[in-house]
Design a protein around this motif. Sequence first.
Motif, PDB file in Angstrom:
ATOM      1  N   GLY A 148    -124.055  11.898  21.815  1.00  0.00           N
ATOM      2  CA  GLY A 148    -123.492  11.218  22.976  1.00  0.00           C
ATOM      3  C   GLY A 148    -123.128   9.774  22.666  1.00  0.00           C
TER       4      GLY A 148
ATOM      5  N   THR B 233    -120.920  13.460  27.264  1.00  0.00           N
ATOM      6  CA  THR B 233    -121.953  13.022  26.323  1.00  0.00           C
ATOM      7  C   THR B 233    -123.139  13.988  26.323  1.00  0.00           C
ATOM      8  N   ASP B 234    -123.493  14.528  27.489  1.00  0.00           N
ATOM      9  CA  ASP B 234    -124.570  15.520  27.538  1.00  0.00           C
ATOM     10  C   ASP B 234    -124.185  16.792  26.801  1.00  0.00           C
TER      11      ASP B 234
ATOM     12  N   ASP C  20    -129.044  15.387  19.010  1.00  0.00           N
ATOM     13  CA  ASP C  20    -129.446  14.136  19.627  1.00  0.00           C
ATOM     14  C   ASP C  20    -128.620  12.987  19.057  1.00  0.00           C
TER      15      ASP C  20
ATOM     16  N   PRO D 106    -133.436  15.483  27.890  1.00  0.00           N
ATOM     17  CA  PRO D 106    -132.696  16.674  28.306  1.00  0.00           C
ATOM     18  C   PRO D 106    -133.049  17.157  29.709  1.00  0.00           C
TER      19      PRO D 106
ATOM     20  N   ASN E 205    -120.510  11.274  31.606  1.00  0.00           N
ATOM     21  CA  ASN E 205    -121.891  11.751  31.478  1.00  0.00           C
ATOM     22  C   ASN E 205    -121.943  13.205  31.059  1.00  0.00           C
TER      23      ASN E 205
ATOM     24  N   ASN F 164    -126.319  13.991  37.238  1.00  0.00           N
ATOM     25  CA  ASN F 164    -125.078  13.299  36.902  1.00  0.00           C
ATOM     26  C   ASN F 164    -124.191  13.148  38.125  1.00  0.00           C
TER      27      ASN F 164
ATOM     28  N   ARG G 237    -131.532  14.770  32.539  1.00  0.00           N
ATOM     29  CA  ARG G 237    -130.078  14.758  32.633  1.00  0.00           C
ATOM     30  C   ARG G 237    -129.589  16.144  33.031  1.00  0.00           C
ATOM     31  N   THR G 238    -129.436  16.358  34.289  1.00  0.00           N
ATOM     32  CA  THR G 238    -128.904  17.620  34.774  1.00  0.00           C
ATOM     33  C   THR G 238    -127.543  17.366  35.400  1.00  0.00           C
TER      34      THR G 238
ATOM     35  N   GLU H  69    -124.404  16.190  23.067  1.00  0.00           N
ATOM     36  CA  GLU H  69    -125.785  16.202  22.598  1.00  0.00           C
ATOM     37  C   GLU H  69    -126.364  17.616  22.585  1.00  0.00           C
ATOM     38  N   ALA H  70    -125.942  18.456  23.523  1.00  0.00           N
ATOM     39  CA  ALA H  70    -126.439  19.833  23.548  1.00  0.00           C
ATOM     40  C   ALA H  70    -125.848  20.659  22.406  1.00  0.00           C
TER      41      ALA H  70
END
Length: 149
Positions: free
Chosen positions: A65, A53-54, A62, A10, A50, A18, A13-14, A57-58
């Motif tokens: 994505g 999918t992020d 988990d 996490p 990206n 991205n 991946r900002t 997941e948020a």
Amino acid sequence: MSLALQWDVPESRTIAGNAVGAVAVGAALYVLGEPLGYAAAVAVGFFGLNLGTDLAEAVVGDYAGNAVFGLLVLVGTGYAATLTAPLWIPALGAALGGWFLLDGVQHLRHGVTRDEVGVPYRHEGSVLTGLPKALLVRLAEPFLLSRSP
């Protein structure tokens, strides 16, 4: 796994990360001779993938994505099947998309996070024998989750 390869997903991946990745993809395509419009469109699509999918997941959890990516690959495979693509392209896309979808759904269903499966795989032998064994264990992981208590 070595300490250099253990990332906190996490935090790594900002949106800025991205965006940098998308610019790198677009720039690489442009340098390789693709038109600027095409390279920019692929970069925007890569950034959207990206981000999607992020976001999944948020919101969901988990491995969501992986499920989103698998669905997108299956949709693209369905479209490729309607074209005059060789049969191996839809077959490969269906296998790849199906595995990502199954992997995401199984991990979400069983509540297994990346921290829980992030253990190093140890196999006897050299890189030539140990790497294929580790890859096969990872490919079989969604099927093995259904058998675990």
